[in-house]
Write a protein that holds these residues in place. Structure first.
Motif, PDB file in Angstrom:
ATOM      1  N   GLU A 220      -9.352  15.023   0.937  1.00 25.13           N
ATOM      2  CA  GLU A 220      -7.928  14.723   0.806  1.00 25.13           C
ATOM      3  C   GLU A 220      -7.377  14.068   2.066  1.00 25.13           C
ATOM      4  O   GLU A 220      -6.561  13.144   1.993  1.00 25.13           O
ATOM      5  CB  GLU A 220      -7.149  15.995   0.479  1.00 25.13           C
ATOM      6  N   ALA A 221      -7.813  14.505   3.230  1.00 19.89           N
ATOM      7  CA  ALA A 221      -7.345  13.911   4.485  1.00 19.89           C
ATOM      8  C   ALA A 221      -7.718  12.430   4.545  1.00 19.89           C
ATOM      9  O   ALA A 221      -6.888  11.592   4.924  1.00 19.89           O
ATOM     10  CB  ALA A 221      -7.934  14.664   5.681  1.00 19.89           C
ATOM     11  N   TRP A 222      -8.935  12.094   4.158  1.00 20.25           N
ATOM     12  CA  TRP A 222      -9.358  10.696   4.144  1.00 20.25           C
ATOM     13  C   TRP A 222      -8.627   9.901   3.066  1.00 20.25           C
ATOM     14  O   TRP A 222      -8.203   8.778   3.297  1.00 20.25           O
ATOM     15  CB  TRP A 222     -10.875  10.602   3.947  1.00 20.25           C
TER      16      TRP A 222
ATOM     17  N   LEU B 106      -6.215   6.715   4.038  1.00 25.28           N
ATOM     18  CA  LEU B 106      -6.534   5.384   3.532  1.00 25.28           C
ATOM     19  C   LEU B 106      -5.535   4.882   2.498  1.00 25.28           C
ATOM     20  O   LEU B 106      -5.650   3.756   2.013  1.00 25.28           O
ATOM     21  CB  LEU B 106      -7.950   5.369   2.952  1.00 25.28           C
ATOM     22  N   GLY B 107      -4.559   5.712   2.153  1.00 25.24           N
ATOM     23  CA  GLY B 107      -3.523   5.296   1.215  1.00 25.24           C
ATOM     24  C   GLY B 107      -4.005   5.148  -0.216  1.00 25.24           C
ATOM     25  O   GLY B 107      -3.437   4.374  -0.989  1.00 25.24           O
ATOM     26  N   ILE B 108      -5.025   5.898  -0.577  1.00 19.15           N
ATOM     27  CA  ILE B 108      -5.528   5.861  -1.952  1.00 19.15           C
ATOM     28  C   ILE B 108      -4.654   6.798  -2.787  1.00 19.15           C
ATOM     29  O   ILE B 108      -4.484   7.973  -2.444  1.00 19.15           O
ATOM     30  CB  ILE B 108      -7.006   6.296  -2.024  1.00 19.15           C
ATOM     31  N   ALA B 109      -4.091   6.293  -3.854  1.00 15.25           N
ATOM     32  CA  ALA B 109      -3.179   7.084  -4.690  1.00 15.25           C
ATOM     33  C   ALA B 109      -3.887   8.296  -5.291  1.00 15.25           C
ATOM     34  O   ALA B 109      -5.014   8.194  -5.779  1.00 15.25           O
ATOM     35  CB  ALA B 109      -2.613   6.215  -5.809  1.00 15.25           C
TER      36      ALA B 109
ATOM     37  N   ASP C 126     -11.061  -0.732  -1.832  1.00 13.73           N
ATOM     38  CA  ASP C 126     -11.639  -1.796  -1.026  1.00 13.73           C
ATOM     39  C   ASP C 126     -11.086  -1.645   0.386  1.00 13.73           C
ATOM     40  O   ASP C 126      -9.900  -1.362   0.570  1.00 13.73           O
ATOM     41  CB  ASP C 126     -11.270  -3.167  -1.587  1.00 13.73           C
ATOM     42  N   TYR C 127     -11.955  -1.824   1.363  1.00  8.16           N
ATOM     43  CA  TYR C 127     -11.525  -1.684   2.752  1.00  8.16           C
ATOM     44  C   TYR C 127     -12.366  -2.628   3.613  1.00  8.16           C
ATOM     45  O   TYR C 127     -13.603  -2.521   3.628  1.00  8.16           O
ATOM     46  CB  TYR C 127     -11.704  -0.239   3.228  1.00  8.16           C
TER      47      TYR C 127
END
Length: 112
Positions: free
Chosen positions: A53-55, A59-62, A84-85
């Motif tokens: 969850e922290a990652w 990373l702003g993943i919904a 994608d990053y």
């Protein structure tokens, strides 16, 4: 058979380098970069959905994009998120035991 060079894996390696600079405070994941999927960087978390969850949050993943399933053993739940990053296909995976009561947590604080 075509032999890949290290350059073919530059996108996930760049993403990993950026992560080490931008997110040194986040929990360390298990890492996977492979010649099978040379554009993919997998970050996996075993028995630590809080780290997943922290990652995901950093990373702003919904949260709505997380998929969830229970492995066929009925004892292990799996959370997955993709994004994608830096030109890499990022794959976050979290594994945790299903509680003794049989409830399954999504890892985001909500019931699945």
């Amino acid at each position: 058979m075509i032999t890949l060079t290290l350059d073919a894996m530059s996108a996930p390696l760049l993403a990993l380098r950026l992560f080490s600079a931008e997110y040194p405070h986040l929990p360390a994941p298990c890492l996977d970069v492979s010649t099978v999927y040379p554009d993919r960087l997998t970050l996996s978390f075993h028995d630590d959905l809080a780290a997943f969850e922290a990652w995901r949050d950093a990373l702003g993943i919904a949260a709505e994009s997380i998929t969830h399933h229970v492995q066929c053993d009925g004892r292990t739940q799996v959370l997955e998120a993709k994004a994608d990053y830096a030109g890499a296909q990022l794959h976050l995976v979290g594994y945790a035991k299903v509680s003794a009561a049989g409830s399954v947590l999504s890892g985001t604080g909500d019931a699945a």
